[in-house]
Design a protein around this motif. Sequence first.
Motif, PDB file in Angstrom:
ATOM      1  N   GLN A   1       0.873  -1.171   0.000  1.00  0.00           N
ATOM      2  CA  GLN A   1       0.000   0.000   0.000  1.00  0.00           C
ATOM      3  C   GLN A   1       0.913   1.225   0.000  1.00  0.00           C
ATOM      4  N   SER A   2       0.487   2.289  -0.662  1.00  0.00           N
ATOM      5  CA  SER A   2       1.281   3.520  -0.630  1.00  0.00           C
ATOM      6  C   SER A   2       0.383   4.709  -0.325  1.00  0.00           C
ATOM      7  N   ASN A   3       1.010   5.749   0.199  1.00  0.00           N
ATOM      8  CA  ASN A   3       0.267   6.956   0.552  1.00  0.00           C
ATOM      9  C   ASN A   3       0.949   8.176  -0.041  1.00  0.00           C
ATOM     10  N   ARG A   4       0.176   8.952  -0.787  1.00  0.00           N
ATOM     11  CA  ARG A   4       0.652  10.219  -1.361  1.00  0.00           C
ATOM     12  C   ARG A   4      -0.253  11.374  -0.945  1.00  0.00           C
ATOM     13  N   THR A   5      -0.828  11.293   0.252  1.00  0.00           N
ATOM     14  CA  THR A   5      -1.709  12.353   0.734  1.00  0.00           C
ATOM     15  C   THR A   5      -1.052  13.058   1.905  1.00  0.00           C
ATOM     16  N   PRO A   6      -0.897  14.371   1.862  1.00  0.00           N
ATOM     17  CA  PRO A   6      -1.223  15.245   0.727  1.00  0.00           C
ATOM     18  C   PRO A   6      -0.271  14.988  -0.434  1.00  0.00           C
ATOM     19  N   VAL A   7      -0.738  15.289  -1.628  1.00  0.00           N
ATOM     20  CA  VAL A   7       0.038  15.013  -2.827  1.00  0.00           C
ATOM     21  C   VAL A   7       1.336  15.813  -2.793  1.00  0.00           C
ATOM     22  N   PRO A   8       2.478  15.101  -2.800  1.00  0.00           N
ATOM     23  CA  PRO A   8       3.769  15.800  -2.765  1.00  0.00           C
ATOM     24  C   PRO A   8       4.124  16.340  -4.147  1.00  0.00           C
ATOM     25  N   PRO A   9       5.097  17.234  -4.203  1.00  0.00           N
ATOM     26  CA  PRO A   9       5.501  17.801  -5.496  1.00  0.00           C
ATOM     27  C   PRO A   9       6.381  16.857  -6.317  1.00  0.00           C
ATOM     28  N   HIS A  10       6.756  15.718  -5.752  1.00  0.00           N
ATOM     29  CA  HIS A  10       7.616  14.755  -6.438  1.00  0.00           C
ATOM     30  C   HIS A  10       6.816  13.486  -6.749  1.00  0.00           C
ATOM     31  N   PRO A  11       7.371  12.565  -7.535  1.00  0.00           N
ATOM     32  CA  PRO A  11       6.607  11.387  -7.955  1.00  0.00           C
ATOM     33  C   PRO A  11       6.555  10.239  -6.945  1.00  0.00           C
TER      34      PRO A  11
END
Length: 136
Positions: free
Chosen positions: A6-16
């Motif tokens: 599982q991965s989390n990108r919240t809040p959406v970072p400026p990098h990939p």
Amino acid sequence: MSINWQSNRTPVPPHPYAHWVANDDWIIVSGSVGFAPDFTIPDDFAEQVSYAIANIEFSLNQAGATLSDVVLLKPYVTDIANAAVLDEVLNRILPSPRPAGGALVAVNALAHPAFKVEFEAWAQRGATWTEWTPGN
């Protein structure tokens, strides 16, 4: 056999990249830097270390873990002269027993010119610790 991550990108970072990735056993937090809750970046190195650890703790909590589950903590610094301050702050805020430390890595720069420290942390869900002592 497939292992579900599982991965989390919240809040959406400026990098990939994700803030953290996890499976049933492991949580990997990478790119944790010392910004404050209002996303400002303090100039003080010790404050950045404290905020970076708080940000790791936040990510771990999202993934169902705590700082006590961290088994490896790898710091990256832009000035090796800050090593003693890093150690002082970590000695004050990390739970015992302490995780293994990856090599203190000195880098020329981090993603933002104001960042002075960044961490990678590996945590194992439900890690149990036995502090080794000579003769054990």
